[in-house]
Motif scaffolding. Structure first.
Motif, short mmCIF file in Angstrom:
data_model
loop_
_atom_site.label_atom_id
_atom_site.label_comp_id
_atom_site.label_asym_id
_atom_site.label_seq_id
_atom_site.Cartn_x
_atom_site.Cartn_y
_atom_site.Cartn_z
N ALA A 57 35.47 46.07 52.62
CA ALA A 57 36.10 46.33 51.32
C ALA A 57 37.39 47.12 51.48
O ALA A 57 38.40 46.84 50.83
CB ALA A 57 35.12 47.06 50.40
N TYR A 88 43.50 46.14 44.43
CA TYR A 88 42.27 46.17 43.63
C TYR A 88 42.15 44.95 42.74
O TYR A 88 41.12 44.28 42.72
CB TYR A 88 42.22 47.45 42.79
CG TYR A 88 41.03 47.49 41.88
CD1 TYR A 88 39.78 47.84 42.37
CD2 TYR A 88 41.14 47.16 40.52
CE1 TYR A 88 38.67 47.85 41.54
CE2 TYR A 88 40.04 47.17 39.69
CZ TYR A 88 38.80 47.53 40.21
OH TYR A 88 37.70 47.54 39.39
N SER A 146 41.41 41.58 44.51
CA SER A 146 40.19 41.53 45.31
C SER A 146 39.01 41.07 44.48
O SER A 146 38.92 41.36 43.29
CB SER A 146 39.88 42.90 45.90
OG SER A 146 40.87 43.29 46.82
N THR A 147 38.11 40.35 45.12
CA THR A 147 36.89 39.89 44.46
C THR A 147 35.68 40.32 45.27
O THR A 147 35.77 40.52 46.49
CB THR A 147 36.86 38.36 44.31
OG1 THR A 147 36.79 37.77 45.62
CG2 THR A 147 38.07 37.84 43.55
N MET A 148 34.57 40.44 44.60
CA MET A 148 33.33 40.80 45.30
C MET A 148 32.95 39.70 46.29
O MET A 148 32.48 39.98 47.38
CB MET A 148 32.20 41.03 44.29
CG MET A 148 32.44 42.22 43.37
SD MET A 148 32.36 43.80 44.21
CE MET A 148 30.66 44.24 43.86
N LYS A 191 32.73 46.00 41.20
CA LYS A 191 33.95 46.16 42.00
C LYS A 191 34.52 47.57 41.82
O LYS A 191 34.98 48.18 42.78
CB LYS A 191 34.99 45.09 41.62
CG LYS A 191 36.25 45.16 42.47
CD LYS A 191 37.14 43.96 42.27
CE LYS A 191 38.01 44.07 41.05
NZ LYS A 191 39.10 43.07 41.02
#
Length: 184
Positions: free
Chosen positions: A9, A18, A21-23, A44
């Motif tokens: 991460a 942020y 970004s994706t899980m 997230k």
């Protein structure tokens, strides 16, 4: 597994920011199922908060201000500011944290993440260990000094501030932090 996800991460947030970004992307980078990321961190926002907190704690930053073994002749503010600037210039932690700072005024999740981090990892850890009255206020004032410096140096890149070395900047601003945190 949790540590593996945090590392992935941190890299993912540093590279993509942020908002982008994706899980699922973080899960793929960690080599785990996305459900496992949700299991450990929930959202997230919570994951990003954990990434920032871990970067702060792993460098021992809370303890630098209140270390009971501190040499009383040296400025704690100078040492702390050197460590903070070093963390911000670390390619593993700095980009994600600076991305968060850049979005504070325009992105509500960024503001919540930052406030959560400050409340839990700074005020919650350091304030109870500061001597004297009004430790939350004094620590918040010192934090506002640091945040202003971070914005001026890394976001706005004010030439006179950006041109200084970390040590020069820490020597100039550290005593101001000491005046907030350790009043005579």
């Amino acid at each position: 597994m949790r540590t593996q996800i945090l590392r992935a991460a941190m890299t993912h947030f540093a590279e993509s920011g942020y908002q982008a970004s994706t899980m699922r992307g973080i899960a793929a980078a960690a080599g785990v199922d996305a459900k496992l990321v949700h299991y450990y961190f929930g959202s997230k926002e919570a994951l990003f908060t954990a990434v920032i907190s871990e970067g702060f704690r792993s460098r021992g930053l809370p303890d630098l201000l209140v270390d009971i073994h501190h040499d009383s002749g040296a400025s704690r503010g100078v040492g702390y500011l050197r460590a903070v600037l070093g963390a911000l210039e670390d390619p593993e932690v700095g980009p994600a944290f600076l991305g968060l700072v850049r979005n504070l005024g325009t992105h509500e999740p960024s503001r919540r993440i930052f406030l959560s981090f400050v409340t839990r990892d700074v005020l919650g850890v350091v304030s109870p260990r500061l001597p004297g009255e009004s430790p939350d206020l004094r620590l918040s004032l010192a934090g506002s000094q640091i945040l202003g410096l971070v914005v001026a140096r890394y976001v706005l890149q004010v030439p006179a501030i950006a041109a200084l070395s970390r040590d020069e900047l820490a020597e100039l601003v550290g005593p101001t932090l000491d005046s907030y945190l350790f009043p005579a």
